[in-house]
Design an enzyme around this catalytic site. Structure first.
Site, mmCIF file in Angstrom:
data_model
loop_
_atom_site.group_PDB
_atom_site.id
_atom_site.type_symbol
_atom_site.label_atom_id
_atom_site.label_comp_id
_atom_site.label_asym_id
_atom_site.label_seq_id
_atom_site.Cartn_x
_atom_site.Cartn_y
_atom_site.Cartn_z
ATOM 1 N N LEU A 188 0.820 -1.214 0.000
ATOM 2 C CA LEU A 188 0.000 0.000 0.000
ATOM 3 C C LEU A 188 0.850 1.260 0.000
ATOM 4 O O LEU A 188 0.328 2.370 0.026
ATOM 5 C CB LEU A 188 -0.910 0.007 1.239
ATOM 6 N N TYR A 212 1.281 11.332 -11.766
ATOM 7 C CA TYR A 212 0.954 10.342 -10.743
ATOM 8 C C TYR A 212 0.473 9.054 -11.407
ATOM 9 O O TYR A 212 0.888 7.940 -11.045
ATOM 10 C CB TYR A 212 -0.121 10.903 -9.816
ATOM 11 N N LYS A 227 2.034 5.186 -11.321
ATOM 12 C CA LYS A 227 1.237 4.026 -10.922
ATOM 13 C C LYS A 227 1.236 2.963 -12.030
ATOM 14 O O LYS A 227 1.311 1.761 -11.752
ATOM 15 C CB LYS A 227 -0.191 4.449 -10.592
ATOM 16 N N ASN A 284 -11.923 6.865 -5.832
ATOM 17 C CA ASN A 284 -11.826 7.720 -4.643
ATOM 18 C C ASN A 284 -12.226 6.918 -3.405
ATOM 19 O O ASN A 284 -13.293 6.298 -3.386
ATOM 20 C CB ASN A 284 -12.749 8.938 -4.782
ATOM 21 N N PRO A 287 -43.293 9.562 41.131
ATOM 22 C CA PRO A 287 -44.095 8.594 41.903
ATOM 23 C C PRO A 287 -45.565 9.000 41.992
ATOM 24 O O PRO A 287 -45.897 10.159 42.268
ATOM 25 C CB PRO A 287 -43.423 8.598 43.274
ATOM 26 N N GLY A 288 -46.458 8.021 41.711
ATOM 27 C CA GLY A 288 -47.890 8.241 41.852
ATOM 28 C C GLY A 288 -48.546 8.972 40.711
ATOM 29 O O GLY A 288 -49.775 9.156 40.707
#
Length: 399
Positions: free
Chosen positions: A64, A119, A123, A148, A310-311
């Site tokens: 890589l 580039y 490659k 991409n 509560p209640g």
């Protein structure tokens, strides 16, 4: 199996290494037949003498390593071709004909907008070198031309528009979109890593290329990842702004399985600064307790949290079409429902000690009573539609 990863500290390398470490350590059960012994990480700051040892011991090589943004164009050939030559030469020195994967780029096609890419030429030279190596040694060579890439840990403001937009929008920084109608072909990092693991198991997807077009071919000289996404640049930015607004709107967009939206949302979240990881919600508080909306969706309603003291009795209303789930997660309570026009009351005693979901039926008035004298009753409530104050579909009537 011993695995050598060159460029191990880069975006792809970090994600790949994290995955194969999980497999080696038994944390990832998705590849149970894959036995990994040693993982050799090699990068620009690694002692060069270690490459010799790694190439001698490796059973599979992921190459890589490469140069994306050099100070001058000459460095493209040196970084993308020169290191590949050194790597293959070292493998040959040890007579190691293990499989070797090469990360190349669509730019190596040297077609269209990539027709004059320094580039891309570097490659392509690396690809030709690997193909020649395959002919000379008989080693299995796997050349991938990546489109991409995007996903967690990708460096922003470098060579990925998606990473830059995610980072800048997450951190309230400006972005510049010159061509919103440009379509990108995007490959998500998890899909790429999955394909690389397939390659490790000898199950890579083979192809030939016609320019940028992938032509699947079981005996092809190249390899490809079968899952990519084609998305307009403007659509990416639109989605990211909607993700950024979620703490205000509470709206979670539709993110179907394996969709681009799902992958982009995960990517965006990985760039959030600490101050945005947690965000306040609007609590509607009165002397009975509180009610807080958590999540809105376009087509699947909303989720809320109700806390009753509560209640206290809450509810005492009914709906024509709206229906809900009440799920008590803490405390002890009673849910009552009565069909409109009927005297029959159905009751469900509920508790955080035995969590269950109770339907609030259309046409039934309903309530929820906190039976405890000391503890709050905490209920997760899901409604099948967003609350619309212009059409609330809610009518007061005691059970």
């Amino acid at each position: 199996m011993n695995i050598l990863v060159t460029g191990a500290k880069g975006f792809v390398g970090k994600n790949l290494c994290a995955t194969i470490y999980n497999i080696r350590d038994g944390k990832d059960r998705t590849r149970q037949g894959l036995k990994i012994d040693e993982i050799f990480e090699y990068d620009i700051d690694t002692d060069p003498s270690l490459l010799d040892e790694y190439c001698q011991k490796a059973d599979f090589v992921f190459n890589l390593a490469g140069v994306n943004r050099p100070q001058n164009t000459e460095e493209f050939m040196q970084g993308n071709f020169g290191f590949a030559y050194t790597l293959l030469d070292t493998l040959k020195k040890h007579g190691n004909c293990c499989p070797v994967m090469l990360s190349s780029s669509q730019q190596a096609s040297l077609t269209g907008r990539f027709g004059n890419s320094e580039y891309g030429r570097s490659k392509k030279a690396g690809e030709d070198l690997f193909l020649q190596y395959q002919e000379e040694t008989g080693a299995r060579v796997l050349i991938y031309r990546f489109p991409n890439l995007f996903g967690k840990w990708c460096r922003p403001n470098y060579n990925s528009a998606v990473a830059t937009f995610c980072n800048n929008i997450a951190n309230d920084l400006p972005i510049q979109v010159n061509a919103p109608n440009v379509e990108l072909e995007l490959l998500y990092i998890d899909d790429l890593v999955s394909e690389m693991l397939d390659a490790l198991e000898g199950k890579e997807h083979r192809c030939e290329f016609d320019g940028l077009e992938v032509l699947p071919n079981e005996t092809g000289a190249y390899c490809y990842c079968p899952i990519t996404h084609r998305v307009m640049l403007g659509r990416i930015v639109e989605l990211l702004h909607q993700f950024a607004d979620q703490p205000k709107t509470l709206l979670v967009l539709e993110i179907p399985f394996n969709s681009f939206e799902k992958k982009l949302y995960s990517t965006y979240l990985s760039y959030l600064p600490k101050k945005k990881v947690a965000f306040p919600l609007k609590m509607n508080v009165d002397d009975r307790g509180s009610f807080t909306e958590l999540i809105h969706t376009l087509n699947c309603g909303q989720v809320s949290i109700n806390i009753s003291k509560p209640g206290i009795t809450k509810g005492q209303h009914w709906h024509n079409t709206k229906w809900e789930f009440f799920i008590v997660v803490s405390g002890h309570g009673l849910i009552q429902e009565r069909r409109i026009g009927s005297d029959e009351v159905i009751e469900f005693e509920v508790s955080g000690e035995r969590i269950e979901a109770v339907h609030m039926l259309p046409g039934y008035t309903h309530n929820i009573i906190n039976l405890s004298e000391t503890e709050n009753l905490v209920t997760v409530m899901w409604a099948n539609e967003l609350f619309n104050p212009q059409h609330p579909d809610t009518f007061y009537e005691t059970v």
